[in-house]
Design a protein around this motif. Structure first.
Motif, short mmCIF file in Angstrom:
data_model
loop_
_atom_site.label_atom_id
_atom_site.label_comp_id
_atom_site.label_asym_id
_atom_site.label_seq_id
_atom_site.Cartn_x
_atom_site.Cartn_y
_atom_site.Cartn_z
N ALA A 132 5.37 -6.28 11.75
CA ALA A 132 4.28 -5.93 12.66
C ALA A 132 3.20 -5.11 11.94
O ALA A 132 2.00 -5.34 12.13
CB ALA A 132 4.83 -5.15 13.85
N LEU A 133 3.63 -4.18 11.10
CA LEU A 133 2.66 -3.39 10.34
C LEU A 133 1.92 -4.26 9.33
O LEU A 133 0.71 -4.09 9.11
CB LEU A 133 3.37 -2.24 9.61
N HIS A 134 2.63 -5.18 8.70
CA HIS A 134 2.00 -6.12 7.78
C HIS A 134 0.89 -6.90 8.48
O HIS A 134 -0.22 -7.05 7.95
CB HIS A 134 3.06 -7.07 7.23
N ASP A 135 1.17 -7.37 9.68
CA ASP A 135 0.17 -8.13 10.44
C ASP A 135 -1.01 -7.24 10.84
O ASP A 135 -2.17 -7.66 10.78
CB ASP A 135 0.80 -8.74 11.68
N MET A 185 1.29 4.42 6.25
CA MET A 185 0.34 3.34 5.97
C MET A 185 -1.09 3.81 6.19
O MET A 185 -1.99 3.51 5.39
CB MET A 185 0.63 2.13 6.86
N LEU A 186 -1.33 4.55 7.24
CA LEU A 186 -2.68 5.05 7.52
C LEU A 186 -3.14 6.01 6.44
O LEU A 186 -4.32 5.99 6.02
CB LEU A 186 -2.72 5.72 8.89
N VAL A 187 -2.25 6.85 5.97
CA VAL A 187 -2.61 7.77 4.88
C VAL A 187 -2.98 6.97 3.64
O VAL A 187 -4.00 7.23 2.98
CB VAL A 187 -1.44 8.73 4.57
N ALA A 188 -2.16 5.98 3.30
CA ALA A 188 -2.44 5.18 2.10
C ALA A 188 -3.76 4.44 2.20
O ALA A 188 -4.55 4.42 1.24
CB ALA A 188 -1.30 4.19 1.87
N ALA A 198 0.81 -1.22 0.00
CA ALA A 198 0.00 0.00 0.00
C ALA A 198 0.85 1.26 0.00
O ALA A 198 0.37 2.34 -0.39
CB ALA A 198 -0.93 0.01 1.22
N LEU A 199 2.11 1.16 0.41
CA LEU A 199 2.98 2.35 0.46
C LEU A 199 3.41 2.82 -0.92
O LEU A 199 3.98 3.90 -1.05
CB LEU A 199 4.21 2.06 1.32
N GLY A 254 -7.02 7.00 0.01
CA GLY A 254 -7.00 6.89 -1.44
C GLY A 254 -5.90 6.05 -2.04
O GLY A 254 -5.68 6.10 -3.25
N GLY A 255 -5.17 5.30 -1.23
CA GLY A 255 -4.17 4.40 -1.78
C GLY A 255 -2.98 5.12 -2.37
O GLY A 255 -2.58 6.19 -1.93
N GLU A 256 -2.41 4.53 -3.42
CA GLU A 256 -1.18 5.04 -4.00
C GLU A 256 -1.32 6.46 -4.51
O GLU A 256 -0.36 7.24 -4.51
CB GLU A 256 -0.71 4.11 -5.12
#
Length: 502
Positions: free
Chosen positions: A396-399, A342-345, A303-304, A349-351
């Motif tokens: 951890a973020l992935h999880d 990550m939260l912004v993405a 997502a980043l 609106g994603g990429e």
């Protein structure tokens, strides 16, 4: 007589033709001759050297007043990147930033800087050998940039992160005694005492390591109103590594698209330059670590988006998105910015919401709160430890966000293998990985047999023909096959330490 079939047109050629600027031997030397006697490195404690950076930027703006012309000059200089002083690379980046700032719609920029043990860097070099005089110099950087944008405004907000040496108090005194404009100090402790919403998990300033202070500053200033101006909140570090006169690059990126919500200053995207004591090197010396981290980002956190640099301490956000995502932030440590992105993405609106702008970054280590080399400790082992901890944070973020982003099932064996690495096996894997020449192999997909072989979890690198066929590993921007293989038992990874590149 005929087309030049097969010709490869270079970026400097294309940009110079577009701008009408052709850098021949005569005018190229006019750009480089004024800095010909300068050292390759730039000393951030040298006030006179910083004066010469701005003199060079002003000359460039007078000679090449348009963005297109400056881009052509920049591209030509990049062709000789390591041969030329850091000073000229920074000067052309500042000139381009100011030219872009001049055409930006009205903005109000809030610049947030966390402070912890900053007594020495706050000083001038006359007062302390590591002094960067950052309160004065950051103000100067913003003042010089905003000369081009009288319809816009800015403020510099310094947030004391519970500093035991009273960085906040010292900064307040200096701001007052030196008459430094548009500058103010906040205290994370005030937010704790006043039970500021969204920060009730912070019971003591010790619960924060930079992240809590930056987020508190962003949140408090995002509540301010600036009618007629797009409010943009930027955070940066207390050192002078990212010259704030480059903020025009970030502002232009954000205001050029209504869907763009954040913009990361990048040392590693095309046109970005990481500079150290050797000069304009382009990237850190750890090519393999950078390439592997980029691979992990694409594998674990697609997502980043495509940007290569999530760790540079120079990131901008529209205030509207700050108000939206800060209530969801839980990371108060050095690694907070990856969760924030990550939260912004995922929420905005994603990429399309993610922007990136190449910057010149001059490394500053002497007073770093993150990187302190202990005597007798192998710096490479310290780098492995730092990147290993960063990998743990990415896992951890992935999880945390696994149900909110698409990660193909074919990628799971590699993810499981990475999760099972210990610091010892990670270090062995990186140490035995073939060396990359000249720059990181950006976009590379590392295969499971390769990684296992380098980590010495198998006696040799598996032949891709061995074992059952498996689906192609699907990593953003790549489609290399990954053969099937077993993986070790997952270990527990936690986000520890910092996430800067060394």
């Amino acid at each position: 007589g005929k087309p030049d079939w097969g010709r490869v047109f270079t970026l400097p050629e294309l940009q110079s033709w577009k701008s009408g600027v052709v850098l021949n031997a005569a005018n190229y030397s006019n750009v480089t001759d004024p800095v010909s006697g300068e050292p390759l490195a730039l000393d951030l404690t040298d006030a006179a050297a910083l004066d010469r950076v701005y003199a060079a930027a002003d000359r460039l703006l007078q000679t090449y007043p348009t963005v297109d012309a400056l881009q052509a000059v920049e591209a030509a200089l990049l062709e000789r990147q390591r041969e030329l002083p850091t000073m000229i690379h920074l000067a052309v980046k500042l000139a381009k930033s100011k030219a872009l700032m001049a055409v930006c719609p009205p903005v109000f920029v809030t610049m947030i800087t966390a402070m912890y043990n900053e007594k020495n860097r706050m000083c001038s070099k006359d007062e302390h050998p590591n002094g960067e005089n950052f309160l004065v110099n950051k103000s100067r950087e913003m003042e010089w940039l905003f000369e081009a944008a009288p319809q816009s405004g800015y403020e510099l907000i310094y947030v004391d992160d519970g500093c035991p040496k009273e960085s906040g108090k010292l900064a307040t005194e200096r701001i007052k005694s030196k008459g430094i404009p548009h500058s103010k100090v906040l205290y994370l402790q005030d937010g704790i005492d006043q039970k500021e919403p969204n920060f009730d998990d912070i019971k003591d300033t010790k619960d924060s390591q930079k992240g809590g202070a930056v987020e508190y500053g962003m949140w408090m200033r995002a509540k301010e109103s600036h009618p007629g101006q797009e409010h943009i909140i930027v955070f940066t570090d207390a050192d002078l590594a990212a010259n704030l006169s480059q903020t025009g690059l970030l502002c232009h990126n954000l205001t050029s698209s209504p869907s763009r919500m954040s913009c990361v200053g990048s040392r590693y995207d095309e046109g970005g330059i990481f500079c150290n004591e050797k000069g304009a090197m382009g990237v850190t010396k750890n090519f393999e670590l950078l390439a592997f981290r980029d691979f992990l980002k694409r594998l674990l956190l697609p997502a980043l988006g495509k940007g290569r640099d999530t760790q540079c301490g120079f990131k901008a956000f529209k205030a509207s998105v700050v108000k939206k995502v800060i209530p969801s932030v839980t990371d108060r440590k050095f690694s907070f910015d990856m969760q924030l992105l990550m939260l912004v993405a995922l929420q905005c609106g994603g990429e399309a919401a993610m922007g990136s702008e190449a910057v010149v970054y001059v490394d500053s280590l002497a007073e770093s709160n993150f990187y302190q080399q202990a005597p007798g400790v192998d710096p490479m082992l310290e780098s492995y430890k730092s990147y290993f901890n960063m990998m743990g944070r990415m896992l951890a973020l992935h999880d945390t966000f696994k149900d909110k982003q698409e990660v193909p099932a074919a990628n799971q064996p590699v993810i499981d293998f990475v999760r099972g690495l210990t610091l010892e096996t990670f270090s062995k894997m990186m140490a035995t990985m073939p060396r990359m020449q000249g720059k990181p192999d950006w976009g590379r997909v590392f295969t499971l047999p390769e990684l296992k072989g380098w980590a010495a979890l198998t006696s040799r690198v598996l032949n891709p023909s061995m074992g059952a066929a498996s689906p192609a590993l699907q990593v953003t921007g790549s489609s290399a096959p990954v053969p099937a293989g077993t993986h070790g038992q997952p270990n527990s990874h936690t986000a520890q330490g910092g996430t800067q590149d060394r």
